[in-house]
Scaffold this motif. Structure first.
Motif, PDB file in Angstrom:
ATOM      1  N   ALA A   1       7.816  18.143  -3.816  1.00 18.84           N
ATOM      2  CA  ALA A   1       6.988  16.942  -3.774  1.00 18.84           C
ATOM      3  C   ALA A   1       7.316  16.067  -2.573  1.00 18.84           C
ATOM      4  CB  ALA A   1       7.167  16.141  -5.058  1.00 18.84           C
ATOM      5  N   LYS A   2       6.268  15.546  -1.911  1.00 16.78           N
ATOM      6  CA  LYS A   2       6.442  14.623  -0.791  1.00 16.78           C
ATOM      7  C   LYS A   2       6.325  13.170  -1.222  1.00 16.78           C
ATOM      8  CE  LYS A   2       6.646  18.030   2.166  1.00 16.78           C
ATOM      9  NZ  LYS A   2       7.939  18.396   2.789  1.00 16.78           N
ATOM     10  N   THR A   3       5.648  12.949  -2.348  1.00 18.40           N
ATOM     11  CA  THR A   3       5.474  11.594  -2.866  1.00 18.40           C
ATOM     12  C   THR A   3       5.636  11.633  -4.377  1.00 18.40           C
ATOM     13  OG1 THR A   3       3.089  11.837  -3.190  1.00 18.40           O
ATOM     14  CG2 THR A   3       3.827  11.013  -1.029  1.00 18.40           C
ATOM     15  N   LEU A   4       5.772  10.479  -4.980  1.00 21.73           N
ATOM     16  CA  LEU A   4       5.922  10.410  -6.431  1.00 21.73           C
ATOM     17  C   LEU A   4       4.657  10.860  -7.167  1.00 21.73           C
ATOM     18  CD1 LEU A   4       7.882   7.043  -6.622  1.00 21.73           C
ATOM     19  CD2 LEU A   4       8.809   9.360  -6.802  1.00 21.73           C
ATOM     20  N   PRO A   5       3.454  10.457  -6.735  1.00 22.32           N
ATOM     21  CA  PRO A   5       2.271  10.960  -7.437  1.00 22.32           C
ATOM     22  C   PRO A   5       2.090  12.467  -7.285  1.00 22.32           C
ATOM     23  CG  PRO A   5       1.645   9.606  -5.552  1.00 22.32           C
ATOM     24  CD  PRO A   5       3.104   9.398  -5.782  1.00 22.32           C
TER      25      PRO A   5
ATOM     26  N   GLU B   1       0.830  -1.206   0.000  1.00 28.02           N
ATOM     27  CA  GLU B   1       0.000   0.000   0.000  1.00 28.02           C
ATOM     28  C   GLU B   1       0.866   1.258   0.000  1.00 28.02           C
ATOM     29  OE1 GLU B   1      -3.815  -0.483   2.520  1.00 28.02           O
ATOM     30  OE2 GLU B   1      -2.386  -1.893   3.433  1.00 28.02           O
ATOM     31  N   TYR B   2       1.991   1.197   0.685  1.00 26.05           N
ATOM     32  CA  TYR B   2       2.901   2.348   0.715  1.00 26.05           C
ATOM     33  C   TYR B   2       3.575   2.531  -0.638  1.00 26.05           C
ATOM     34  CZ  TYR B   2       2.115   2.459   5.702  1.00 26.05           C
ATOM     35  OH  TYR B   2       1.506   2.559   6.930  1.00 26.05           O
ATOM     36  N   ALA B   3       3.886   1.410  -1.289  1.00 29.69           N
ATOM     37  CA  ALA B   3       4.445   1.502  -2.633  1.00 29.69           C
ATOM     38  C   ALA B   3       3.424   2.131  -3.578  1.00 29.69           C
ATOM     39  CB  ALA B   3       4.851   0.120  -3.137  1.00 29.69           C
ATOM     40  N   ALA B   4       2.154   1.716  -3.445  1.00 24.75           N
ATOM     41  CA  ALA B   4       1.098   2.256  -4.306  1.00 24.75           C
ATOM     42  C   ALA B   4       0.844   3.737  -4.049  1.00 24.75           C
ATOM     43  CB  ALA B   4      -0.192   1.457  -4.109  1.00 24.75           C
ATOM     44  N   MET B   5       1.087   4.194  -2.806  1.00 29.62           N
ATOM     45  CA  MET B   5       0.903   5.608  -2.482  1.00 29.62           C
ATOM     46  C   MET B   5       2.056   6.475  -2.961  1.00 29.62           C
ATOM     47  SD  MET B   5      -0.965   5.742   1.256  1.00 29.62           S
ATOM     48  CE  MET B   5       0.096   4.575   2.103  1.00 29.62           C
ATOM     49  N   GLY B   6       3.115   5.825  -3.447  1.00 29.61           N
ATOM     50  CA  GLY B   6       4.184   6.593  -4.066  1.00 29.61           C
ATOM     51  C   GLY B   6       5.296   7.048  -3.150  1.00 29.61           C
TER      52      GLY B   6
ATOM     53  N   ALA C   1       9.022   3.143 -12.350  1.00 34.32           N
ATOM     54  CA  ALA C   1       8.611   1.976 -11.577  1.00 34.32           C
ATOM     55  C   ALA C   1       7.242   2.197 -10.931  1.00 34.32           C
ATOM     56  CB  ALA C   1       9.656   1.667 -10.506  1.00 34.32           C
ATOM     57  N   TYR C   2       7.013   3.403 -10.437  1.00 41.29           N
ATOM     58  CA  TYR C   2       5.725   3.712  -9.815  1.00 41.29           C
ATOM     59  C   TYR C   2       4.596   3.612 -10.834  1.00 41.29           C
ATOM     60  CZ  TYR C   2       1.852   6.487  -8.074  1.00 41.29           C
ATOM     61  OH  TYR C   2       0.596   6.911  -7.729  1.00 41.29           O
ATOM     62  N   ARG C   3       4.802   4.182 -12.013  1.00 43.91           N
ATOM     63  CA  ARG C   3       3.754   4.138 -13.042  1.00 43.91           C
ATOM     64  C   ARG C   3       3.490   2.699 -13.486  1.00 43.91           C
ATOM     65  NH1 ARG C   3       2.399   9.021 -15.548  1.00 43.91           N
ATOM     66  NH2 ARG C   3       1.982   8.000 -17.536  1.00 43.91           N
ATOM     67  N   ALA C   4       4.547   1.909 -13.627  1.00 47.92           N
ATOM     68  CA  ALA C   4       4.372   0.519 -14.043  1.00 47.92           C
ATOM     69  C   ALA C   4       3.604  -0.269 -12.990  1.00 47.92           C
ATOM     70  CB  ALA C   4       5.741  -0.117 -14.297  1.00 47.92           C
TER      71      ALA C   4
END
Length: 460
Positions: free
Chosen positions: A350-354, A245-250, A321-324
């Motif tokens: 930015a605080k996260t990738l998204p 879930e943390y990976a998905a949140m970026g 990697a995040y987009r994939a």
């Protein structure tokens, strides 16, 4: 000469990799890597009803994403059942275990008659064998104490009369978890067992097996569990509990490593550090005894720092990697070329990738730019007229920030307005949103032809 450090992570493949498990794996990995040792992986898959190949792969994927490499191939606990049985029968032969023929009903009746006491089998000192169905129990000491010299908790003492003769092999010949863990850790040469303090009582029972076999005990280090902000045991009500879930949140993996390392461990007042520093600094003395509390604000702070420290190539790899992982299309060469000039500015905020990708929205979209409802309000007839005048004023090749700012200022002043009044429609024309990087940074990143084309699309 001291033994080389060997640590292990031993998850049960019954679901996703919990963030608490991820931290345990990280602590073991840091300790092994920092001491030139080995970090091993064992899949404790003896619960066949709940263990699945999919869960095993999910755990491996989680460790890979977190950047924790392990030595050798993962060990299947289930595949070692014959070895577990061999040791149980060896203990039976040397008098440190015995056959127990008590039925479940007899055990339940004994416990009902002796509340708050561990079960004491009547077969402990008998040599007769009434039938073939039995379990093998450890013949644990009943007097004295078992002391666990814990590297985190200090010396922890258990009265032996409060510990029962635990089952080593069930009546069907399958090993119990408690027994299998000790045999596996010994055979794998594990020197340090770093795990949650919910296993502290297990350590006393497991130490008795080590002692019975004449094996050297490993160093035990039982770390406090992770709690939510309310001080209660972490659960889904506190937010994400699975590493995926943390990976998905970026959150970048390196930021998660930094943040998880600080959950229950400290090196002075250092909050932000690199992987190299973590491996150098990590020790068992730095682990506290109080439960750590998950704090998303701190995680965002750590994540933002790591994003700001990444070089552009690493950051682009993280974004890819995040987009994939979220089934988004790969960035095109054109999109990457637009991102590069402004990446240094985007990553400072930015605080996260998204969040970074949201700010980079203008560079990822193609014409015609569709404005959202809020941004569309900035395109009234006067604004469109100013965009038309600005487009005409920029029909030259001197595409510099100073020239862009001066042209926009001149157009705005001709209408008796400040620069901010033309910036709003500019944002809408270039990005279709009201929250964007500087309009001039966007124009430079897009390049002359693309920027002018977007202005012309909206000009009156």
């Amino acid at each position: 000469m001291t033994d080389a450090v060997v640590t292990r992570f031993a998850p049960s493949p019954t679901g996703y990799l919990h963030i608490g498990g991820a931290r345990t794996a990280l602590f073991n990995w840091l300790y092994a890597r920092g001491n030139g040792g080995k970090f091993l992986l064992r899949i404790e898959d003896t619960d066949r009803a709940r263990s699945t190949p999919e869960a095993t792969e999910a755990i491996l994927d989680g460790l890979r994403w977190l950047g924790l490499d392990w030595d050798g191939e993962p060990v299947s606990q289930y595949a070692r059942a014959d070895r577990h049985a061999e040791i149980a029968h060896q203990m039976l032969g040397n008098g440190h275990a015995y056959r127990c023929y008590a039925s479940p009903d007899e055990i339940a009746a004994w416990r009902e008659a002796n509340p708050n006491r561990p079960f004491q089998s009547p077969w402990r000192d008998r040599s007769d064998h009434p039938h073939a169905r039995y379990v093998i129990r450890l013949k644990a000491p009943r007097d004295g104490e078992t002391v666990i010299a814990d590297a985190v908790q200090g010396d922890v003492t258990f009265r032996n009369d409060q510990l029962d003769d635990m089952v080593l092999l069930r009546s069907d010949g399958s090993p119990t978890y408690m027994h299998a863990v000790v045999v596996d850790d010994h055979d794998m040469g594990v020197t340090h067992i770093i795990r949650g303090d919910d296993h502290l009582t297990n350590a006393a029972r497991q130490a008795q097996i080590y002692d019975a076999m004449g094996w050297k005990r490993p160093v035990f280090a039982h770390i406090p569990l992770i709690h939510g902000t309310d001080g209660k045991k972490l659960s889904k009500r506190h937010g994400a509990v699975g590493l995926h879930e943390y990976a998905a949140m970026g959150y970048p993996a390196r930021a998660m490593r930094n943040y998880l390392a600080r959950l229950g461990w400290a090196h002075g007042d250092d909050e932000l550090f690199t992987d190299e520093q973590a491996r150098e600094w990590f020790d068992l003395d730095g682990i506290g005894r109080a439960p750590a509390r998950l704090d998303f604000k701190k995680l965002e702070h750590v994540s933002g720092w790591h994003i700001s420290q990444m070089d552009d190539a690493d950051l682009l790899d993280e974004l890819a990697a995040y987009r994939a992982a979220n089934d988004q299309p790969a960035l095109s060469e054109i999109q990457i070329s637009r991102l590069r000039p402004i990446l240094s500015l985007l990553k400072e905020k930015a605080k996260t990738l998204p969040a970074l990708l949201e700010q980079a929205h203008f560079a990822l979209i193609e014409r015609p730019v569709e404005a959202d409802e809020k941004a569309a309000k900035n395109l009234d007839p006067v604004s469109r007229g100013m965009l038309s005048e600005l487009t005409a004023a920029l029909q030259h090749d001197n595409w510099t920030r100073d020239e862009l700012e001066q042209a926009a200022k001149t157009v705005a002043e001709a209408h008796g307005l400040g620069l901010g009044k033309i910036a709003a429609p500019l944002r809408t024309a270039l990005a279709g949103k009201t929250s964007t990087p500087s309009v001039f940074d966007m124009m430079l990143a897009l390049g002359r032809d693309e920027a002018l084309a977007r202005l012309e699309d909206q000009a009156g």
